[in-house]
Design a protein around this motif. Structure first.
Motif, PDB file in Angstrom:
ATOM      1  N   CYS A  85      85.511  74.125  93.010  1.00 27.95           N
ATOM      2  CA  CYS A  85      84.370  74.476  93.583  1.00 27.95           C
ATOM      3  C   CYS A  85      83.991  75.965  92.640  1.00 27.95           C
ATOM      4  O   CYS A  85      84.586  76.782  92.218  1.00 27.95           O
ATOM      5  N   CYS A  86      82.526  75.687  92.404  1.00 23.83           N
ATOM      6  CA  CYS A  86      81.638  77.141  91.920  1.00 23.83           C
ATOM      7  C   CYS A  86      81.963  78.002  93.363  1.00 23.83           C
ATOM      8  O   CYS A  86      81.454  78.022  95.098  1.00 23.83           O
ATOM      9  N   PRO A  87      82.324  79.140  92.696  1.00 22.18           N
ATOM     10  CA  PRO A  87      82.085  80.530  94.488  1.00 22.18           C
ATOM     11  C   PRO A  87      81.074  80.956  94.551  1.00 22.18           C
ATOM     12  O   PRO A  87      81.469  81.531  95.639  1.00 22.18           O
ATOM     13  N   GLU A  88      79.606  80.410  94.037  1.00 21.49           N
ATOM     14  CA  GLU A  88      79.063  80.607  94.634  1.00 21.49           C
ATOM     15  C   GLU A  88      78.304  79.623  95.897  1.00 21.49           C
ATOM     16  O   GLU A  88      77.289  80.258  96.819  1.00 21.49           O
ATOM     17  N   CYS A  89      78.073  78.598  94.926  1.00 23.75           N
ATOM     18  CA  CYS A  89      77.817  77.371  96.050  1.00 23.75           C
ATOM     19  C   CYS A  89      78.636  76.118  96.504  1.00 23.75           C
ATOM     20  O   CYS A  89      77.944  75.137  96.895  1.00 23.75           O
ATOM     21  N   ASP A  90      80.191  76.437  96.167  1.00 28.98           N
ATOM     22  CA  ASP A  90      81.263  75.625  96.720  1.00 28.98           C
ATOM     23  C   ASP A  90      80.656  74.062  95.739  1.00 28.98           C
ATOM     24  O   ASP A  90      81.126  72.868  96.319  1.00 28.98           O
ATOM     25  N   LYS A 114      81.711  75.937  85.166  1.00 27.72           N
ATOM     26  CA  LYS A 114      80.020  76.200  84.116  1.00 27.72           C
ATOM     27  C   LYS A 114      79.398  75.336  85.254  1.00 27.72           C
ATOM     28  O   LYS A 114      78.927  73.948  85.596  1.00 27.72           O
ATOM     29  N   CYS A 115      78.144  76.238  86.319  1.00 26.38           N
ATOM     30  CA  CYS A 115      77.395  75.692  87.641  1.00 26.38           C
ATOM     31  C   CYS A 115      76.277  75.865  86.582  1.00 26.38           C
ATOM     32  O   CYS A 115      75.775  76.591  86.252  1.00 26.38           O
ATOM     33  N   ALA A 116      75.332  74.503  86.853  1.00 27.99           N
ATOM     34  CA  ALA A 116      73.716  74.258  86.236  1.00 27.99           C
ATOM     35  C   ALA A 116      73.242  75.928  87.140  1.00 27.99           C
ATOM     36  O   ALA A 116      72.112  76.113  86.491  1.00 27.99           O
ATOM     37  N   GLU A 117      73.101  76.245  88.521  1.00 27.55           N
ATOM     38  CA  GLU A 117      72.602  77.348  88.792  1.00 27.55           C
ATOM     39  C   GLU A 117      72.959  78.667  88.535  1.00 27.55           C
ATOM     40  O   GLU A 117      72.818  79.600  87.817  1.00 27.55           O
ATOM     41  N   HIS A 118      74.571  79.169  88.823  1.00 25.20           N
ATOM     42  CA  HIS A 118      75.133  79.811  88.610  1.00 25.20           C
ATOM     43  C   HIS A 118      75.813  80.551  87.524  1.00 25.20           C
ATOM     44  O   HIS A 118      76.365  81.426  86.733  1.00 25.20           O
ATOM     45  N   GLY A 119      75.665  79.161  86.462  1.00 29.53           N
ATOM     46  CA  GLY A 119      76.288  79.706  84.897  1.00 29.53           C
ATOM     47  C   GLY A 119      78.112  80.171  84.957  1.00 29.53           C
ATOM     48  O   GLY A 119      78.226  79.112  86.173  1.00 29.53           O
TER      49      GLY A 119
HETATM   50 ZN   LIG Z   1      76.995  77.095  91.882  1.00 23.48          ZN
END
Ligand SMILES: [Zn+2]
Length: 409
Positions: free
Chosen positions: A44-49, A83-88
């Motif tokens: 999971c992205c640590p920012e948005c899960d 690699k999250c589209a929103e958070h990099g």
């Molecule tokens: Zn994210």
């Protein structure tokens, strides 16, 4: 049970994480545990899960875990990045440690317990086999964590007091929750601004919920309270111990003056009686009481001052502020007609602030909590061998006396 499986359990690891290898180094007295996850695992992205496939891995890192018997135990892993589209590109969270910590959660928990139990940073350092900086890092992170989680609970009864940092050269102002015996705010200095800085760390709801606040008789904290708390005049209670301290000091001044005069004439009967005059009558030993009676019959000024000091103590025994006021006025009239200059000065000081002295009878609070916390801080300070700077000092106070939830996760 195989060693890999054993450590899997000990570390509390769940899928996707598993122990790949356990190495024992008898020379170094160290156990190294290598942890991995199967390829193709999603994280999971640590920012948005958002669940994402693994982008790459950060270089292998180490975390110190609780010792296995006397062996230092080190966990090794390379943390996946997504690699999250929103958070990099972001490193994922690992279940055994907090972000940026060099220790596992269990190690940090144990370190916090040990520091709290031993109340000595150097002692805990020795047991944990970690450095001063690493220890302070754990303490600092624990306090930050505790403060971030802290709920703004309402505190109807507060206390404010100063605390010397570095042998009286510089001061800190501390705000206490009298009901829970915790330090709720700290600021540097001991002037009006310092007091205001402490109150400003409270929320509006907390400020409005304050019913009473104990303090010494210094003008600084009175001003700070008036500037910060609505209807402060009705809520300030000058602490009984601070008021009685003034009276005790006055008795001692009278004694020193009188002793000087009498010594000139060869009379040394007042020598070495200082503590007899400063003690409350019920706390005197038989021998002390005999000596007091001896000196008392001499009709000394010191004896008179002492008697007035003892009478003043009864002020706080009254049921209501109105009764205490009547009692004080009577006491004041008698003192003011004596020749006891230091005692008269105290009488005037109390008269000026009388409403906030007798307010004790309404609110029934003292700063005794502050005294307790003070001695706790002093003993920690002695064992640590002093704090390096004011920030460490503040952090230690919050760690030991802040009533915070310090544990990770
Ligand atoms: Zn994210």
């Amino acid at each position: 049970m195989e060693d890999k499986e054993l450590y899997q359990h000990i570390l509390g690891l769940n899928t996707p994480w598993s122990v790949r290898e356990v190495k024992l180094d008898t020379d170094l007295q160290q156990i190294d545990i290598y942890v991995e996850h199967p390829s193709g695992t999603k994280f999971c992205c640590p920012e948005c899960d958002q669940s994402l496939s693994c982008y790459d891995h950060a270089p292998v890192r180490q975390w110190r875990h609780l010792d296995s018997c006397q062996f230092k135990t080190i966990l090794h892993a390379s943390v996946p990045r997504v690699k999250c589209a929103e958070h990099g590109v972001k490193q994922v969270k690992v279940p055994w440690a907090e972000k940026s910590s060099r220790f596992t959660l269990m190690f940090e928990r144990f370190a916090i317990d040990l520091l709290q139990a031993t109340q000595t940073v150097t002692g805990a350092m020795g047991i944990l086999r970690i450095s001063w900086d690493q220890t302070w890092h754990i303490i600092t992170r624990a306090v930050k964590r505790g403060q971030a989680r802290k709920e703004h609970k309402l505190m109807p009864r507060l206390g404010i007091d100063e605390k010397a940092f570095k042998k009286g050269q510089s001061y800190m102002t501390m705000l206490f929750d009298l009901d829970n015996s915790t330090v709720e705010a700290i600021s540097e200095g001991n002037n009006t601004e310092s007091g205001i800085a402490c109150f400003s760390q409270l929320s509006t709801d907390q400020i409005n919920a304050v019913e009473a606040i104990a303090m010494d008789m210094s003008a600084a904290y009175v001003k700070a309270t008036k500037a910060s708390i609505p209807l402060a005049e009705e809520k300030i209670v000058h602490d009984i111990f601070h008021v009685m301290k003034l009276a005790n000091e006055a008795v001692d001044k009278v004694r020193r003056g009188e002793h000087r005069e009498r010594s000139k004439a060869g009379d040394k009967r007042l020598a070495r009686t200082k503590y007899i005059w400063l003690t409350g009558k019920e706390n005197l030993s038989e021998k002390q009481e005999a000596k007091l009676n001896d000196v008392f019959t001499l009709q000394l000024e010191t004896g008179k001052a002492w008697a007035y000091k003892e009478l003043l103590r009864d002020l706080w025994a009254h049921e209501t502020a109105a009764e205490a006021t009547v009692y004080f006025k009577n006491w004041y009239r008698r003192v003011i007609h004596t020749k006891l200059k230091p005692m008269k000065k105290v009488a005037r000081t109390i008269k000026d602030r009388l409403a906030n002295v007798v307010s004790y009878c309404t609110h029934r609070i003292t700063n005794a909590v502050a005294e307790g916390i003070n001695s706790k801080i002093m003993s920690i300070k002695r064992r640590v061998g002093g704090y390096r700077n004011p920030e460490n000092f503040k952090t230690a106070i919050y760690f030991y006396c802040g009533g915070l939830d310090l544990y990770p996760q």
